[in-house]
Design a protein around this motif. Structure first.
Motif, PDB file in Angstrom:
ATOM      1  N   VAL A 151       0.864  -1.186   0.000  1.00  0.00           N
ATOM      2  CA  VAL A 151       0.000   0.000   0.000  1.00  0.00           C
ATOM      3  C   VAL A 151       0.901   1.238   0.000  1.00  0.00           C
ATOM      4  CG1 VAL A 151      -1.784   1.268   1.230  1.00  0.00           C
ATOM      5  CG2 VAL A 151      -1.777  -1.238   1.273  1.00  0.00           C
ATOM      6  N   THR A 152       0.731   2.088  -1.011  1.00  0.00           N
ATOM      7  CA  THR A 152       1.522   3.321  -1.109  1.00  0.00           C
ATOM      8  C   THR A 152       0.608   4.531  -1.109  1.00  0.00           C
ATOM      9  OG1 THR A 152       1.522   3.264  -3.534  1.00  0.00           O
ATOM     10  CG2 THR A 152       3.349   2.164  -2.404  1.00  0.00           C
ATOM     11  N   VAL A 153       1.169   5.648  -0.687  1.00  0.00           N
ATOM     12  CA  VAL A 153       0.435   6.923  -0.705  1.00  0.00           C
ATOM     13  C   VAL A 153       1.289   7.960  -1.418  1.00  0.00           C
ATOM     14  CG1 VAL A 153      -0.896   6.470   1.378  1.00  0.00           C
ATOM     15  CG2 VAL A 153       1.357   7.540   1.573  1.00  0.00           C
ATOM     16  N   ARG A 187      -2.438  -6.347   4.046  1.00  0.00           N
ATOM     17  CA  ARG A 187      -1.983  -5.067   3.516  1.00  0.00           C
ATOM     18  C   ARG A 187      -0.835  -4.537   4.370  1.00  0.00           C
ATOM     19  NH1 ARG A 187      -5.773  -2.453   0.281  1.00  0.00           N
ATOM     20  NH2 ARG A 187      -5.286  -0.403   1.143  1.00  0.00           N
ATOM     21  N   THR A 188       0.132  -3.932   3.704  1.00  0.00           N
ATOM     22  CA  THR A 188       1.227  -3.306   4.433  1.00  0.00           C
ATOM     23  C   THR A 188       0.759  -1.987   5.025  1.00  0.00           C
ATOM     24  OG1 THR A 188       2.077  -2.025   2.570  1.00  0.00           O
ATOM     25  CG2 THR A 188       2.848  -4.308   2.790  1.00  0.00           C
ATOM     26  N   VAL A 189       1.518  -1.475   5.982  1.00  0.00           N
ATOM     27  CA  VAL A 189       1.260  -0.112   6.425  1.00  0.00           C
ATOM     28  C   VAL A 189       1.523   0.817   5.242  1.00  0.00           C
ATOM     29  CG1 VAL A 189       1.869  -0.622   8.815  1.00  0.00           C
ATOM     30  CG2 VAL A 189       3.630   0.176   7.249  1.00  0.00           C
ATOM     31  N   GLU A 190       0.932   1.996   5.255  1.00  0.00           N
ATOM     32  CA  GLU A 190       1.086   2.914   4.128  1.00  0.00           C
ATOM     33  C   GLU A 190       2.530   3.378   3.993  1.00  0.00           C
ATOM     34  OE1 GLU A 190      -1.731   6.019   4.759  1.00  0.00           O
ATOM     35  OE2 GLU A 190      -3.403   4.862   3.914  1.00  0.00           O
ATOM     36  N   ASP A 192       5.034   5.992   1.949  1.00  0.00           N
ATOM     37  CA  ASP A 192       5.147   7.157   1.059  1.00  0.00           C
ATOM     38  C   ASP A 192       5.995   6.748  -0.137  1.00  0.00           C
ATOM     39  OD1 ASP A 192       5.644   9.511  -0.270  1.00  0.00           O
ATOM     40  OD2 ASP A 192       6.076  10.674   1.530  1.00  0.00           O
ATOM     41  N   ASP A 207      -0.102  -4.086   8.257  1.00  0.00           N
ATOM     42  CA  ASP A 207      -1.191  -3.448   8.993  1.00  0.00           C
ATOM     43  C   ASP A 207      -2.215  -4.535   9.316  1.00  0.00           C
ATOM     44  OD1 ASP A 207      -2.906  -1.677  10.151  1.00  0.00           O
ATOM     45  OD2 ASP A 207      -3.642  -0.819   8.277  1.00  0.00           O
TER      46      ASP A 207
END
Length: 324
Positions: A151-153, A187-190, A192, A207
């Motif tokens: 998971v990316t932001v 899901r992975t932690v977010e 950046d 996560d």
């Protein structure tokens, strides 16, 4: 039954002592007397009665069903008081309760008797135990193995892309209650995505939903990838660089504008763009169904992985089809 033998144990402390034996007749009026006896003394070992607190350990028998694992059992109380002769107490290695795992699929509380064992695993008998039973709470977890989703932001700069993402391991085993079977991914932690530009590998955390933990608490999850710079370039070509496909037999096609120069815009990763040529792009026009005369035909090309073709100017070819 008319003869007695006795020793007087009063006044002795811990240790081994030889104590005299007194032998006599119960009926002194019988006229019979004792003239000799053996042994004259007996070796006694005196032990002080002591108490010792022993932690309770849990042993297991049987096996859990497939896809289930046990947690650490907790006994209440966590220790018991053992009392008896010092020599016997000194032999004690553990206080053990046994739990049968067969067919257990959820958390269980069981009352189990406690055995006092020596270092050979043999029961030490003759001791008092308080209490003789303990209540053991045994956590039982369902396990599943699920794929990991990165998971990316945020967004990368326009001229960069991250490719060839590989998550290792691709799947991870987790444990929880029976509702864990409803999960489809982890899901992975977010992350950046801009923080990934300076490396080609990162270690990520998961996560995890409440009540779900890793089956292997030391499990590390690594994401390997490539940071690619996106570049755009322009190539020029002429009618001769365009392949004519599906032209009817006996016909020829010529461009109406013989010396016209065409341009196309290419966008791709820097390494591939350094080596790209017109031959790699396979420009063509499809003349299936076209008969003699003048026509406008759209320029086409074969798709190339990791390469995007933008504007082609002009996007059509004006041709004249005639007989050979």
């Amino acid at each position: 039954s008319k003869i007695y033998a006795q020793v007087d144990l009063s006044g002795y402390s811990e240790g081994q002592v030889k104590i005299p034996v007194t032998v006599g007749l119960l009926d002194q009026a019988s006229g019979i007397r004792v003239i000799n006896y053996e042994p004259k003394e007996v070796l006694f070992t005196f032990d002080r009665i002591i108490s010792r607190e022993i932690p309770v350990t849990i042993a297991y028998q049987g096996t859990l069903p497939e896809n289930y694992v046990r947690g650490d059992a907790v006994s209440r109380p966590q220790s018991i008081l053992v009392s008896g002769p010092r020599t016997w107490i000194n032999e004690v290695e553990m206080a053990q309760g046994v739990i049968d795992l067969t067919n257990k699929t959820e958390n269980t509380t069981i009352s189990t008797p406690i055995k006092i064992l020596n270092d050979n695993g043999e029961e030490v008998r003759g001791l008092e135990k308080e209490p003789g039973f303990v209540d053991v709470t045994l956590p039982v977890y369902r396990t599943v193995e699920l794929p990991v989703e990165l998971v990316t932001v945020n967004e990368l700069p326009d001229n960069y892309a991250i490719t060839d993402i590989q998550i290792s391991p691709e799947t991870v085993a987790v444990k929880g209650d029976n509702s864990i079977t409803q999960l489809t991914e982890l899901r992975t932690v977010e992350i950046d995505i801009n923080s990934m530009l300076d490396n080609d590998s990162i270690t990520v955390d998961l996560d995890l939903p409440e009540g779900v933990t890793l089956l292997n608490p030391d499990q590390e999850i690594t994401v390997n990838y490539q940071v690619r710079e996106v570049v755009t370039t322009t190539l020029e070509f002429s009618f001769e660089d365009i392949e004519l496909r599906n032209l009817q037999e006996g016909l020829v096609a010529d461009a109406l504008a013989q010396n016209l120069t065409y341009t196309l815009e290419l966008t791709g990763y820097d390494a591939e763009m350094e080596e790209i040529t017109l031959e790699d792009i396979n420009l063509y026009i499809d003349l299936e169904g076209f008969d003699q005369g003048e026509h406008e035909v759209e320029i086409r090309w074969e798709e190339i992985q990791n390469l995007s073709i933008g504007n082609v100017e002009p996007p059509i070819v004006q041709i004249n089809i005639t007989e050979e």
